[in-house]
Design an enzyme around this catalytic site. Structure first.
Site, PDB file in Angstrom:
ATOM      1  N   ASP A  65       0.272  -1.058  -0.158  1.00  0.00           N
ATOM      2  CA  ASP A  65       0.312  -0.004   0.133  1.00  0.00           C
ATOM      3  C   ASP A  65       0.594   1.166   0.177  1.00  0.00           C
ATOM      4  OD1 ASP A  65      -2.396   1.930  -0.128  1.00  0.00           O
ATOM      5  OD2 ASP A  65      -2.778   1.027   2.230  1.00  0.00           O
TER       6      ASP A  65
ATOM      7  N   HIS B  94       3.218   3.178  -8.762  1.00  0.00           N
ATOM      8  CA  HIS B  94       2.827   1.596  -8.982  1.00  0.00           C
ATOM      9  C   HIS B  94       4.472   0.807  -9.971  1.00  0.00           C
ATOM     10  CE1 HIS B  94      -1.423   1.801  -7.860  1.00  0.00           C
ATOM     11  NE2 HIS B  94      -2.192   2.571  -8.954  1.00  0.00           N
TER      12      HIS B  94
ATOM     13  N   THR C 129     -10.374  -6.705  -5.773  1.00  0.00           N
ATOM     14  CA  THR C 129     -11.956  -6.871  -6.917  1.00  0.00           C
ATOM     15  C   THR C 129     -12.106  -5.275  -6.930  1.00  0.00           C
ATOM     16  OG1 THR C 129     -12.305  -9.052  -6.059  1.00  0.00           O
ATOM     17  CG2 THR C 129     -14.084  -7.701  -7.112  1.00  0.00           C
TER      18      THR C 129
ATOM     19  N   LEU D 165      10.544 -20.221  -3.927  1.00  0.00           N
ATOM     20  CA  LEU D 165      10.066 -19.850  -3.029  1.00  0.00           C
ATOM     21  C   LEU D 165       8.559 -20.654  -4.790  1.00  0.00           C
ATOM     22  CD1 LEU D 165       8.709 -16.653  -1.243  1.00  0.00           C
ATOM     23  CD2 LEU D 165       9.498 -16.286  -3.567  1.00  0.00           C
TER      24      LEU D 165
ATOM     25  N   ARG E  36       1.224  -5.001   6.933  1.00  0.00           N
ATOM     26  CA  ARG E  36       1.525  -3.979   5.011  1.00  0.00           C
ATOM     27  C   ARG E  36       1.926  -2.891   5.651  1.00  0.00           C
ATOM     28  NH1 ARG E  36      -5.595  -2.687   5.071  1.00  0.00           N
ATOM     29  NH2 ARG E  36      -4.446  -1.099   2.828  1.00  0.00           N
TER      30      ARG E  36
HETATM   31  C1  FPP Z   1      -1.503  -0.036  -3.494  1.00  0.00           C
HETATM   32  O1  FPP Z   1      -0.773   1.311  -3.717  1.00  0.00           O
HETATM   33  C2  FPP Z   1      -1.036  -0.884  -4.800  1.00  0.00           C
HETATM   34  C3  FPP Z   1      -1.962  -1.421  -5.818  1.00  0.00           C
HETATM   35  C4  FPP Z   1      -3.224  -0.711  -5.884  1.00  0.00           C
HETATM   36  C5  FPP Z   1      -1.235  -2.037  -7.013  1.00  0.00           C
HETATM   37  C6  FPP Z   1       0.142  -2.824  -6.160  1.00  0.00           C
HETATM   38  C7  FPP Z   1       0.528  -3.148  -7.602  1.00  0.00           C
HETATM   39  C8  FPP Z   1       1.614  -3.101  -7.823  1.00  0.00           C
HETATM   40  C9  FPP Z   1       2.681  -2.970  -6.754  1.00  0.00           C
HETATM   41  C10 FPP Z   1       2.584  -3.054  -9.134  1.00  0.00           C
HETATM   42  C11 FPP Z   1       2.538  -4.483  -9.992  1.00  0.00           C
HETATM   43  C12 FPP Z   1       2.426  -5.730  -9.589  1.00  0.00           C
HETATM   44  C13 FPP Z   1       2.628  -6.702  -9.291  1.00  0.00           C
HETATM   45  C14 FPP Z   1       3.099  -8.010  -8.620  1.00  0.00           C
HETATM   46  C15 FPP Z   1       3.992  -7.122 -10.360  1.00  0.00           C
HETATM   47  P1  FPP Z   1      -2.539   2.491  -3.265  1.00  0.00           P
HETATM   48  O2  FPP Z   1      -2.163   2.936  -4.819  1.00  0.00           O
HETATM   49  O3  FPP Z   1      -3.851   2.147  -2.441  1.00  0.00           O
HETATM   50  O4  FPP Z   1      -1.968   3.479  -3.106  1.00  0.00           O
HETATM   51  P2  FPP Z   1      -2.151   4.917  -1.462  1.00  0.00           P
HETATM   52  O5  FPP Z   1      -2.970   4.289  -0.668  1.00  0.00           O
HETATM   53  O6  FPP Z   1      -1.303   5.789  -1.795  1.00  0.00           O
HETATM   54  O7  FPP Z   1      -3.367   5.742  -3.002  1.00  0.00           O
END
Ligand code: FPP
Length: 247
Positions: free
Chosen positions: A21, A38, A67, A132, A189
């Site tokens: 997160d 991301h 989801t 792993l 987390r």
């Molecule tokens: C949460 O941060 C993150 C996500 C919803 C996406 C996680 C995806 C990646 C790390 C990239 C791709 C993953 C792989 C496994 C290749 P947020 O967007 O909710 O952040 P915020 O809470 O600060 O808005």
């Protein structure tokens, strides 16, 4: 002393689950678009996977797309999906070379066709790897998983009625996406939020929870090692008393 050396290999968590997160906030702090967060989150994924594999963790589950994430702006969802495909493609050789087995949980059929196709190919290519197991939670929701399990059980009952008393924890778990995967020992987390967010609700029953302020794109193997060192100082009682555990 290297952080890695502070880890007791005899009580290593077998399964670590991570709610990644803070990508959006990380990008915003840098005056950038959320997708920039991301993209940098992929670097943290790589370092965490390498760190976990290096010390001998058996299962690492990453919450990559829930989801509920479908309700984000279309531009962000599309960018996340193409980031997934490009990451799968660019990391294939490394995963194979490092003996990593890829697994997924979640409704993979509900993902865009190219994402599902790439994932299935990589799952097949790595299926005999013994290091792993990297479990990606994609289009995943724990409530969906539980309801889905109930639907499967009822449907089997309709075909061939059985004694419902036969349904115990062990039987129920066979209908979850995580069948054959041990429950997480440790959940991490990032980004200072204290929530489970519909992740592995059943499986986290006795998991040790670890929260860190670090935003996901900044998370590195040393942060993983710190979480493990913290976990190793805890006493897991599984409902028993401290005395019972020690004897
Ligand atoms: C949460 O941060 C993150 C996500 C919803 C996406 C996680 C995806 C990646 C790390 C990239 C791709 C993953 C792989 C496994 C290749 P947020 O967007 O909710 O952040 P915020 O809470 O600060 O808005």
């Amino acid at each position: 002393m290297d952080l890695k050396e502070k880890i007791d290999k005899d009580i290593l968590p077998k399964h670590i689950a991570v709610i990644m997160d803070g990508n959006g906030r990380w990008a915003k702090k840098k005056g950038n678009q959320r997708i920039f967060g991301h993209k940098n989150g992929v670097k943290a994924v790589r370092d965490t996977v390498e760190g976990a594999a290096e010390i001998g963790v058996k299962f690492l589950t990453l919450y990559a797309f829930s989801t509920e994430n479908w309700s984000r702006p279309k531009q962000e969802v599309d960018a996340l999906m193409s980031l997934l495909v490009s990451t799968i493609n660019s990391e294939t050789d490394t995963l194979i070379k490092n003996n990593v087995r890829l697994l997924t949980i979640g409704d993979i059929n509900g993902l865009p066709k190219d994402v599902g196709k790439n994932l299935n190919e990589l799952i097949k290519k790595t299926s005999n790897n013994t290091g792993l197991s990297l479990v990606l939670a994609l289009n995943y929701s724990a409530r969906w998983e539980i309801v889905n399990a109930v639907q499967q059980i009822v449907s089997e009952f309709e075909k061939t009625p059985f004694n419902i008393k036969e349904i115990d924890n062990e039987v129920f778990e066979k209908y979850l996406n995580t069948k054959n995967i041990p429950d997480p020992d440790l959940l991490i987390r990032t980004s200072g939020e204290f929530r489970i967010s519909n992740f592995l609700i059943w499986q986290l029953a006795y998991t040790e929870l670890y929260f860190t302020e670090v935003l996901w794109p900044d998370f590195r193997r040393d942060d993983l090692f710190n979480a493990i060192i913290n976990y190793q100082k805890r006493e897991r009682r599984f409902g028993k008393t401290s005395e019972q555990i020690k004897h």
